[in-house]
Scaffold this motif. Structure first.
Motif, PDB file in Angstrom:
ATOM      1  N   ILE A  44       3.090  35.748  18.628  1.00 42.10           N
ATOM      2  CA  ILE A  44       2.624  35.857  19.886  1.00 42.10           C
ATOM      3  C   ILE A  44       0.847  35.303  20.032  1.00 42.10           C
ATOM      4  CG2 ILE A  44       2.026  37.206  21.985  1.00 42.10           C
ATOM      5  CD1 ILE A  44       4.341  38.718  21.438  1.00 42.10           C
ATOM      6  N   PRO A  45       0.194  35.935  19.108  1.00 39.54           N
ATOM      7  CA  PRO A  45      -1.357  35.699  18.899  1.00 39.54           C
ATOM      8  C   PRO A  45      -1.639  33.893  18.757  1.00 39.54           C
ATOM      9  CG  PRO A  45      -1.173  37.418  17.762  1.00 39.54           C
ATOM     10  CD  PRO A  45       0.437  37.081  18.214  1.00 39.54           C
ATOM     11  N   ILE A  46      -0.789  33.584  17.738  1.00 39.57           N
ATOM     12  CA  ILE A  46      -0.648  31.978  17.303  1.00 39.57           C
ATOM     13  C   ILE A  46      -0.364  31.287  18.328  1.00 39.57           C
ATOM     14  CG2 ILE A  46       0.214  30.425  15.873  1.00 39.57           C
ATOM     15  CD1 ILE A  46       0.069  32.398  13.450  1.00 39.57           C
ATOM     16  N   LEU A  47       0.647  31.297  19.000  1.00 41.57           N
ATOM     17  CA  LEU A  47       1.028  30.548  20.176  1.00 41.57           C
ATOM     18  C   LEU A  47       0.236  30.611  21.307  1.00 41.57           C
ATOM     19  CD1 LEU A  47       4.930  30.776  19.831  1.00 41.57           C
ATOM     20  CD2 LEU A  47       3.684  29.007  19.357  1.00 41.57           C
ATOM     21  N   SER A  48      -0.311  31.790  21.703  1.00 41.38           N
ATOM     22  CA  SER A  48      -1.320  31.981  22.751  1.00 41.38           C
ATOM     23  C   SER A  48      -2.384  31.268  22.635  1.00 41.38           C
ATOM     24  CB  SER A  48      -1.536  33.425  22.787  1.00 41.38           C
ATOM     25  OG  SER A  48      -0.480  34.133  23.377  1.00 41.38           O
ATOM     26  N   LEU A  49      -3.156  31.408  21.348  1.00 37.23           N
ATOM     27  CA  LEU A  49      -4.360  30.421  21.113  1.00 37.23           C
ATOM     28  C   LEU A  49      -3.954  29.143  20.903  1.00 37.23           C
ATOM     29  CD1 LEU A  49      -5.697  32.972  18.106  1.00 37.23           C
ATOM     30  CD2 LEU A  49      -6.667  32.390  20.583  1.00 37.23           C
ATOM     31  N   LEU A  50      -2.819  28.623  20.222  1.00 34.40           N
ATOM     32  CA  LEU A  50      -2.603  27.143  20.525  1.00 34.40           C
ATOM     33  C   LEU A  50      -2.476  26.662  21.762  1.00 34.40           C
ATOM     34  CD1 LEU A  50       0.256  26.692  17.722  1.00 34.40           C
ATOM     35  CD2 LEU A  50      -1.916  25.162  18.134  1.00 34.40           C
ATOM     36  N   SER A  51      -2.038  27.368  22.840  1.00 29.95           N
ATOM     37  CA  SER A  51      -1.849  26.934  24.195  1.00 29.95           C
ATOM     38  C   SER A  51      -3.191  26.610  24.656  1.00 29.95           C
ATOM     39  CB  SER A  51      -1.096  28.074  25.191  1.00 29.95           C
ATOM     40  OG  SER A  51      -1.778  29.123  25.504  1.00 29.95           O
ATOM     41  N   GLU A  52      -4.330  27.386  24.242  1.00 31.31           N
ATOM     42  CA  GLU A  52      -5.471  27.369  24.961  1.00 31.31           C
ATOM     43  C   GLU A  52      -6.607  26.344  24.118  1.00 31.31           C
ATOM     44  OE1 GLU A  52      -6.783  31.278  24.946  1.00 31.31           O
ATOM     45  OE2 GLU A  52      -5.231  31.927  26.299  1.00 31.31           O
ATOM     46  N   THR A  53      -6.137  26.042  22.790  1.00 33.44           N
ATOM     47  CA  THR A  53      -7.130  25.317  22.264  1.00 33.44           C
ATOM     48  C   THR A  53      -7.259  23.765  22.528  1.00 33.44           C
ATOM     49  OG1 THR A  53      -8.140  24.658  19.921  1.00 33.44           O
ATOM     50  CG2 THR A  53      -5.512  24.851  20.291  1.00 33.44           C
ATOM     51  N   ARG A  54      -8.118  23.130  22.314  1.00 33.51           N
ATOM     52  CA  ARG A  54      -8.304  21.452  22.366  1.00 33.51           C
ATOM     53  C   ARG A  54      -9.069  20.946  21.261  1.00 33.51           C
ATOM     54  NH1 ARG A  54      -5.718  23.397  25.928  1.00 33.51           N
ATOM     55  NH2 ARG A  54      -5.488  23.211  28.002  1.00 33.51           N
ATOM     56  N   ASP A  55      -8.965  21.790  20.242  1.00 33.37           N
ATOM     57  CA  ASP A  55      -9.767  21.179  19.040  1.00 33.37           C
ATOM     58  C   ASP A  55      -8.562  21.020  18.081  1.00 33.37           C
ATOM     59  OD1 ASP A  55     -10.826  21.863  16.021  1.00 33.37           O
ATOM     60  OD2 ASP A  55     -12.538  21.507  17.457  1.00 33.37           O
ATOM     61  N   VAL A  56      -8.761  19.856  17.416  1.00 33.91           N
ATOM     62  CA  VAL A  56      -7.624  19.326  16.445  1.00 33.91           C
ATOM     63  C   VAL A  56      -7.477  20.254  15.352  1.00 33.91           C
ATOM     64  CG1 VAL A  56      -6.746  17.308  14.842  1.00 33.91           C
ATOM     65  CG2 VAL A  56      -7.435  16.927  17.362  1.00 33.91           C
TER      66      VAL A  56
END
Length: 434
Positions: free
Chosen positions: A323-335
């Motif tokens: 859950i933390p990994i997918l949540s952070l992924l949904s918000e990041t715009r950094d490659v």
């Protein structure tokens, strides 16, 4: 008359040669399978006209799931065939079927040309490929595990996922070359997406002939000289209910996590995180390279400390971090942040992927091993792995994307219960020592 199978040499060199030969076919098989999802961003509008990209992807993901639903049939048919007639013949047949499926996709006209016949032919192609890959997994897992000696069985069998991931990388590599070197974005959408399917069909035909020179495994050779009318049948498999349910249980969380952080990630990065298609492809490629290299390392570790600690490690960490990994992924715009997050997830998933083939093979005797590995695994992977993209996109389309994060976590937790309670197959194996 019972045919005389060629006995596998017990030397390390002989084993390595046969494992490489079997793995090359596995690579091509999985390249053909993954080309579909790697290029679906480009061909979805050719088969399913719509103004909504998520709806288009839902349709292509639905057909991807249909291919998975055919995998139990492939696991049953090819597993029975491999246990009765040999691993080599079954492996050759599976790659031929994959070639036919890829060729159909490569030459099928789009919806604008032939209407509803276009998606129907796409479904037919994925059904054929589903049967093929359903048979490939159980047979290749059995073959690689039987080729390995007891001390290094985890290491050698891990190369099934090395070549599986390499096939996915090859699909992404072709995509990167077409995106950045040979074709424009419009050309890829118009006709360029057909190229990788044509390549796959050609490579599969070459591999079919290469696989004909493989040596048969010694385990099958020994079993082939016995008078056993139930060999490779569902009746024989029914004598091992605990092993069958163990295969299903240990697969549920692992296959869902694997498909979430590999095949679905490219779409997730574009459709949720907002990356460009080329950036998403680059991130997926880089993470898969590292993931591939980790498989033998984890496989070797399992030969030292056992299979069970790795499975439990995946279960615990996967349950806590998904859950933390997918949540952070949904918000990041950094490659590079996206790369680090996905890689973290794949390191955890390696506790399952690197050894799941050998664990399943060690649960069954030789007379029903290919069927026992392939059939129940295919049931679990079709229900949980093959539907991962569809369920994720469905939740997103209904504006409940977080539900998918919880779904993955719960499935990993269910598998963790089995990991904790099952025997360590390194110590309790039904595979002959060699």
């Amino acid at each position: 008359m019972i045919s005389q199978a060629k006995v596998i040499p017990a030397t390390t060199g002989g084993r390595i040669k046969s494992i490489i030969g079997g793995s090359l076919g596995n690579l091509v098989e999985w390249y053909d399978w993954y080309v579909y999802t790697a290029f679906s961003l480009y061909f979805s509008d050719a088969f399913f006209p719509s103004d909504n990209q998520t709806v288009q992807l839902l349709n292509t993901a639905g057909i991807f799931a249909i291919g998975f639903l055919m995998r139990p049939i492939g696991g049953w048919l090819m597993g029975t065939f491999a246990d009765k007639h040999g691993r080599k013949t079954a492996l050759t047949t599976s790659v031929l079927l994959m070639s036919v499926g890829s060729l159909i996709i490569a030459v099928t006209p789009g919806y604008k040309s032939i209407g509803v016949a276009a998606p129907i032919l796409l479904v037919l192609a994925r059904i054929i490929q589903g049967v093929s890959v359903g048979g490939e997994y159980g047979t290749s897992a059995t073959y690689l595990s039987e080729m390995a000696g007891q001390k290094h069985r985890g290491f050698y069998s891990s190369f099934q996922y090395v070549t599986l991931i390499m096939g996915q990388l090859l699909a992404l590599g072709v995509l990167v070359l077409l995106q950045r070197v040979f074709l424009s974005e419009q050309q890829l959408h118009d006709w360029g997406w057909r190229i990788p399917f044509g390549i796959g069909a050609f490579l599969a035909v070459i591999t079919m002939y290469l696989r004909r020179s493989l040596q048969e495994s010694a385990s099958f050779d020994k079993e082939n000289h016995k008078t056993n009318s139930t060999r490779g049948t569902l009746k024989a498999l029914a004598q091992h209910p605990k092993a069958v349910f163990t295969v299903i249980g240990l697969t549920v969380g692992g296959t869902l996590a694997f498909y979430t952080f590999t095949t679905y990630m490219q779409k997730f990065l574009v459709n949720t995180s907002g990356f460009s298609k080329s950036s998403a492809t680059l991130i997926s490629t880089l993470t898969l390279v590292v993931f591939m290299l980790l498989q033998p390392v984890f496989g070797l570790l399992s030969d030292k400390i056992g299979r069970k600690p790795l499975l439990i490690g995946f279960g615990v960490l996967g349950m806590l971090t998904t859950i933390p990994i997918l949540s952070l992924l949904s918000e990041t715009r950094d490659v590079w942040v996206a790369f680090a997050l996905i890689l973290c997830a794949l390191v955890i998933v390696s506790g399952y992927t690197s050894i799941n083939a050998v664990v399943k093979a060690e649960l069954f005797p030789a007379n029903v091993r290919a069927l026992g590995v392939g059939f129940p695994y295919a049931i679990a992977v079709s229900l949980f792995g093959g539907t991962a993209e569809y369920i994720a996109l469905l939740f997103k389309n209904e504006h409940h994307q977080q539900w998918f994060y919880w779904y993955v976590t719960i499935c990993i937790a269910l598998s963790l219960v089995l990991y904790v309670t099952m025997n360590d197959t390194r110590k309790h194996s039904k595979m002959e020592d060699k």
